[in-house]
Motif scaffolding. Sequence first.
Motif, PDB file in Angstrom:
ATOM      1  N   PHE A 170       2.745   9.198   4.093  1.00 54.07           N
ATOM      2  CA  PHE A 170       1.547   9.874   3.581  1.00 54.07           C
ATOM      3  C   PHE A 170       0.452   8.848   3.272  1.00 54.07           C
ATOM      4  CE2 PHE A 170       4.707  13.204   1.900  1.00 54.07           C
ATOM      5  CZ  PHE A 170       4.661  13.896   3.098  1.00 54.07           C
ATOM      6  N   GLY A 171       0.874   7.659   2.808  1.00 55.06           N
ATOM      7  CA  GLY A 171      -0.099   6.618   2.488  1.00 55.06           C
ATOM      8  C   GLY A 171      -0.840   6.137   3.721  1.00 55.06           C
ATOM      9  N   ASP A 172      -0.125   6.059   4.825  1.00 52.68           N
ATOM     10  CA  ASP A 172      -0.730   5.643   6.089  1.00 52.68           C
ATOM     11  C   ASP A 172      -1.876   6.597   6.443  1.00 52.68           C
ATOM     12  OD1 ASP A 172      -1.125   4.439   8.512  1.00 52.68           O
ATOM     13  OD2 ASP A 172       0.820   4.930   9.365  1.00 52.68           O
ATOM     14  N   VAL A 173      -1.585   7.886   6.363  1.00 50.99           N
ATOM     15  CA  VAL A 173      -2.554   8.892   6.776  1.00 50.99           C
ATOM     16  C   VAL A 173      -3.687   9.021   5.741  1.00 50.99           C
ATOM     17  CG1 VAL A 173      -2.844  11.342   7.315  1.00 50.99           C
ATOM     18  CG2 VAL A 173      -0.750  10.151   8.014  1.00 50.99           C
ATOM     19  N   LEU A 174      -3.311   9.127   4.462  1.00 51.89           N
ATOM     20  CA  LEU A 174      -4.320   9.383   3.432  1.00 51.89           C
ATOM     21  C   LEU A 174      -5.261   8.187   3.243  1.00 51.89           C
ATOM     22  CD1 LEU A 174      -2.069  11.245   0.837  1.00 51.89           C
ATOM     23  CD2 LEU A 174      -3.810  12.261   2.347  1.00 51.89           C
ATOM     24  N   SER A 175      -4.724   6.969   3.424  1.00 58.39           N
ATOM     25  CA  SER A 175      -5.617   5.824   3.214  1.00 58.39           C
ATOM     26  C   SER A 175      -6.640   5.727   4.340  1.00 58.39           C
ATOM     27  CB  SER A 175      -4.823   4.520   3.047  1.00 58.39           C
ATOM     28  OG  SER A 175      -4.085   4.235   4.192  1.00 58.39           O
ATOM     29  N   ASP A 176      -6.272   6.122   5.550  1.00 59.82           N
ATOM     30  CA  ASP A 176      -7.273   6.128   6.621  1.00 59.82           C
ATOM     31  C   ASP A 176      -8.291   7.235   6.398  1.00 59.82           C
ATOM     32  OD1 ASP A 176      -6.162   3.984   7.886  1.00 59.82           O
ATOM     33  OD2 ASP A 176      -6.005   4.946   9.846  1.00 59.82           O
ATOM     34  N   CYS A 177      -7.817   8.354   5.881  1.00 59.72           N
ATOM     35  CA  CYS A 177      -8.731   9.461   5.580  1.00 59.72           C
ATOM     36  C   CYS A 177      -9.734   9.015   4.510  1.00 59.72           C
ATOM     37  CB  CYS A 177      -7.912  10.662   5.102  1.00 59.72           C
ATOM     38  SG  CYS A 177      -8.884  12.042   4.574  1.00 59.72           S
ATOM     39  N   ALA A 178      -9.229   8.364   3.457  1.00 61.53           N
ATOM     40  CA  ALA A 178     -10.106   7.901   2.373  1.00 61.53           C
ATOM     41  C   ALA A 178     -11.052   6.811   2.874  1.00 61.53           C
ATOM     42  CB  ALA A 178      -9.267   7.372   1.212  1.00 61.53           C
ATOM     43  N   ALA A 179     -10.550   5.996   3.824  1.00 60.94           N
ATOM     44  CA  ALA A 179     -11.376   4.905   4.343  1.00 60.94           C
ATOM     45  C   ALA A 179     -12.650   5.456   4.961  1.00 60.94           C
ATOM     46  CB  ALA A 179     -10.584   4.116   5.388  1.00 60.94           C
ATOM     47  N   MET A 180     -12.518   6.559   5.673  1.00 66.86           N
ATOM     48  CA  MET A 180     -13.696   7.068   6.369  1.00 66.86           C
ATOM     49  C   MET A 180     -14.719   7.706   5.433  1.00 66.86           C
ATOM     50  SD  MET A 180     -13.661   5.707   9.038  1.00 66.86           S
ATOM     51  CE  MET A 180     -15.309   6.258   9.420  1.00 66.86           C
ATOM     52  N   LEU A 181     -14.313   7.948   4.170  1.00 65.40           N
ATOM     53  CA  LEU A 181     -15.312   8.425   3.206  1.00 65.40           C
ATOM     54  C   LEU A 181     -16.364   7.347   2.986  1.00 65.40           C
ATOM     55  CD1 LEU A 181     -12.858   9.809   0.493  1.00 65.40           C
ATOM     56  CD2 LEU A 181     -14.066  11.121   2.239  1.00 65.40           C
ATOM     57  N   THR A 182     -15.956   6.090   3.239  1.00 67.91           N
ATOM     58  CA  THR A 182     -16.825   4.978   2.870  1.00 67.91           C
ATOM     59  C   THR A 182     -17.724   4.525   4.001  1.00 67.91           C
ATOM     60  OG1 THR A 182     -15.339   3.223   3.570  1.00 67.91           O
ATOM     61  CG2 THR A 182     -14.946   4.142   1.394  1.00 67.91           C
ATOM     62  N   GLY A 183     -17.515   5.012   5.219  1.00 67.24           N
ATOM     63  CA  GLY A 183     -18.482   4.661   6.272  1.00 67.24           C
ATOM     64  C   GLY A 183     -17.960   3.739   7.345  1.00 67.24           C
ATOM     65  N   SER A 184     -17.578   2.487   7.008  1.00 69.23           N
ATOM     66  CA  SER A 184     -17.244   1.563   8.093  1.00 69.23           C
ATOM     67  C   SER A 184     -15.994   0.740   7.836  1.00 69.23           C
ATOM     68  CB  SER A 184     -18.388   0.594   8.316  1.00 69.23           C
ATOM     69  OG  SER A 184     -17.956  -0.469   9.129  1.00 69.23           O
ATOM     70  N   LEU A 185     -15.248   0.541   8.903  1.00 68.57           N
ATOM     71  CA  LEU A 185     -14.067  -0.330   8.869  1.00 68.57           C
ATOM     72  C   LEU A 185     -14.429  -1.753   8.446  1.00 68.57           C
ATOM     73  CD1 LEU A 185     -11.996   0.176  12.153  1.00 68.57           C
ATOM     74  CD2 LEU A 185     -11.181   0.303   9.813  1.00 68.57           C
ATOM     75  N   GLY A 186     -15.626  -2.163   8.779  1.00 66.35           N
ATOM     76  CA  GLY A 186     -16.049  -3.533   8.495  1.00 66.35           C
ATOM     77  C   GLY A 186     -16.254  -3.825   7.017  1.00 66.35           C
ATOM     78  N   MET A 187     -16.109  -2.783   6.180  1.00 64.96           N
ATOM     79  CA  MET A 187     -16.338  -2.955   4.732  1.00 64.96           C
ATOM     80  C   MET A 187     -15.040  -2.881   3.926  1.00 64.96           C
ATOM     81  SD  MET A 187     -19.530  -3.372   4.438  1.00 64.96           S
ATOM     82  CE  MET A 187     -19.406  -3.551   2.682  1.00 64.96           C
ATOM     83  N   LEU A 188     -13.887  -2.636   4.578  1.00 65.77           N
ATOM     84  CA  LEU A 188     -12.703  -2.243   3.808  1.00 65.77           C
ATOM     85  C   LEU A 188     -11.660  -3.348   3.651  1.00 65.77           C
ATOM     86  CD1 LEU A 188     -12.300   1.229   5.452  1.00 65.77           C
ATOM     87  CD2 LEU A 188     -12.926   0.795   3.072  1.00 65.77           C
ATOM     88  N   PRO A 189     -11.419  -3.795   2.423  1.00 63.72           N
ATOM     89  CA  PRO A 189     -10.403  -4.808   2.167  1.00 63.72           C
ATOM     90  C   PRO A 189      -9.054  -4.156   1.855  1.00 63.72           C
ATOM     91  CG  PRO A 189     -11.590  -4.369   0.157  1.00 63.72           C
ATOM     92  CD  PRO A 189     -12.137  -3.416   1.199  1.00 63.72           C
ATOM     93  N   SER A 190      -8.001  -4.978   1.781  1.00 59.82           N
ATOM     94  CA  SER A 190      -6.717  -4.465   1.298  1.00 59.82           C
ATOM     95  C   SER A 190      -5.893  -5.606   0.718  1.00 59.82           C
ATOM     96  CB  SER A 190      -5.931  -3.794   2.438  1.00 59.82           C
ATOM     97  OG  SER A 190      -5.320  -4.761   3.262  1.00 59.82           O
ATOM     98  N   ALA A 191      -4.890  -5.209  -0.054  1.00 62.39           N
ATOM     99  CA  ALA A 191      -3.955  -6.193  -0.614  1.00 62.39           C
ATOM    100  C   ALA A 191      -2.552  -5.638  -0.432  1.00 62.39           C
ATOM    101  CB  ALA A 191      -4.227  -6.388  -2.107  1.00 62.39           C
ATOM    102  N   SER A 192      -1.593  -6.518  -0.174  1.00 59.45           N
ATOM    103  CA  SER A 192      -0.190  -6.109  -0.161  1.00 59.45           C
ATOM    104  C   SER A 192       0.561  -6.996  -1.134  1.00 59.45           C
ATOM    105  CB  SER A 192       0.406  -6.253   1.244  1.00 59.45           C
ATOM    106  OG  SER A 192      -0.322  -5.447   2.145  1.00 59.45           O
ATOM    107  N   LEU A 193       1.210  -6.349  -2.103  1.00 64.60           N
ATOM    108  CA  LEU A 193       1.838  -7.106  -3.193  1.00 64.60           C
ATOM    109  C   LEU A 193       3.351  -6.956  -3.168  1.00 64.60           C
ATOM    110  CD1 LEU A 193      -0.513  -6.017  -6.155  1.00 64.60           C
ATOM    111  CD2 LEU A 193      -0.831  -7.907  -4.546  1.00 64.60           C
ATOM    112  N   GLY A 194       4.028  -8.047  -3.575  1.00 65.71           N
ATOM    113  CA  GLY A 194       5.478  -8.022  -3.719  1.00 65.71           C
ATOM    114  C   GLY A 194       5.866  -8.013  -5.190  1.00 65.71           C
ATOM    115  N   ALA A 195       7.126  -8.319  -5.435  1.00 66.65           N
ATOM    116  CA  ALA A 195       7.625  -8.317  -6.819  1.00 66.65           C
ATOM    117  C   ALA A 195       7.145  -9.565  -7.555  1.00 66.65           C
ATOM    118  CB  ALA A 195       9.147  -8.291  -6.803  1.00 66.65           C
ATOM    119  N   PRO A 196       6.982  -9.478  -8.882  1.00 65.04           N
ATOM    120  CA  PRO A 196       6.581 -10.669  -9.639  1.00 65.04           C
ATOM    121  C   PRO A 196       7.674 -11.740  -9.574  1.00 65.04           C
ATOM    122  CG  PRO A 196       6.532  -8.682 -11.025  1.00 65.04           C
ATOM    123  CD  PRO A 196       7.183  -8.311  -9.734  1.00 65.04           C
TER     124      PRO A 196
END
Length: 370
Positions: A249-275
């Motif tokens: 669901f995250g795969d699909v919903l995050s792309d859906c939310a991304a397009m609310l903002t206009g452009s792929l060229g503006m979108l950052p991301s982070a991937s975090l592991g355990a402390p």
Amino acid sequence: MTTNRKVLMLPGDGIGPEVMHEVSRVIKWMNDNCGTAFDIQEGLCGGAAYDAHGTSLTNETLTEAMASDAILFGSVGGPKWDNVPREERPEAGLLRLRKEMDLFANLRPATVLDALADASTLKKEVVSGLDIMIVRELTAGVYFGEPRGTDTLPDGTRRGFDTEVYTQTEIERVARVSFELARKRSNKVHSVEKANVMESGVFWREVITALHAAEYSDVDLLHMYADNCAMQLVRNPKQFDVIVTNNLFGDVLSDCAAMLTGSLGMLPSASLGAPGPNGQRKALYEPVHGSAPDIAGQRLANPSAMVLSYAMMLRYSFDMCEEAELVEQAVQNVLASGLRTADIKQERTAPVSTDVIGDALLSELSKLTG
Ligand code: NAD
């Protein structure tokens, strides 16, 4: 320079090195002017690593990644490597990094900057001021669950299958990241699943509810079905603060939310592991976009997503929130000044090149700190 802030830069392929170059300039500027003192190492990943070493990620680079406090990643892939063996495809290097570092929480902000409110396909009043954080579980669920495959039924017809499976630990750790993020934002988490039709969804809801009651009852928790969430993201996205959901669901919903903002060229991301033992999480920061082979080498790429990924690194790996805000403000000011790369250009204005945006960012940083 010797510091305890070791960052590994993996620019990758296509526009990756072009946008990373602009981040390098910002980092150097901040090291010189803000005392950020990052110790930067650079390595190869993806097609660039395959060309040099016959593998998309060498063991040496992986070891360096594991010893770093954070990774700044550009993008990998492109038609040049379409015919290399599957296990050595450019994307395999990134997947191996994510797996070895156990980066289970993928943070995808969907933020609409004032200057870009017109770039969304939705009405300006629906998206202006939008600031959502989608937290997608990244290392489990149906993309990894067993059994998976295809077989032949007794009647001779075939079937294909995957398995959606989550353990309590996998749900709790991604939920913790989400509740902690919410505490630093607007203190609200929407947990998204399909508890109406999936057993794993019922379990997801149970685990999140129990964790919330035990440790995070100060945070507002709401539950939502994934299909409703997709609809609500388009209908009234500003109702959300943090959304936590599974891999699919995250795969699909995050792309859906991304397009609310206009452009792929503006979108950052982070991937975090355990402390780790020092409390710091393993982390990789990358733009959402790919290597954009169609514009690579032409100085057309928008470096903002890469620069904003660096800002996320400042905030989430090094707790340097003021510095992160400074970088984000510089990006906003450059946009507001009217300078735009082609992907977000306005009518009647000529687009500018990647390095012009980089120059403007440095000049805004000087003004903001002057
Ligand atoms: P893409 O994101 O590379 O490009 C999609 C479109 O957006 C293209 O028209 C491109 O020119 C444009 N675009 C993307 N980033 C931009 C930027 N910063 N500035 C201006 N325009 C930008 O996606 P794609 O075309 O589907 O994939 C190209 C390659 O990238 C493929 O090999 C794919 O596998 C790879 N990829 C890698 C990653 C990653 O490294 N994490 C992610 C997605 C795709």
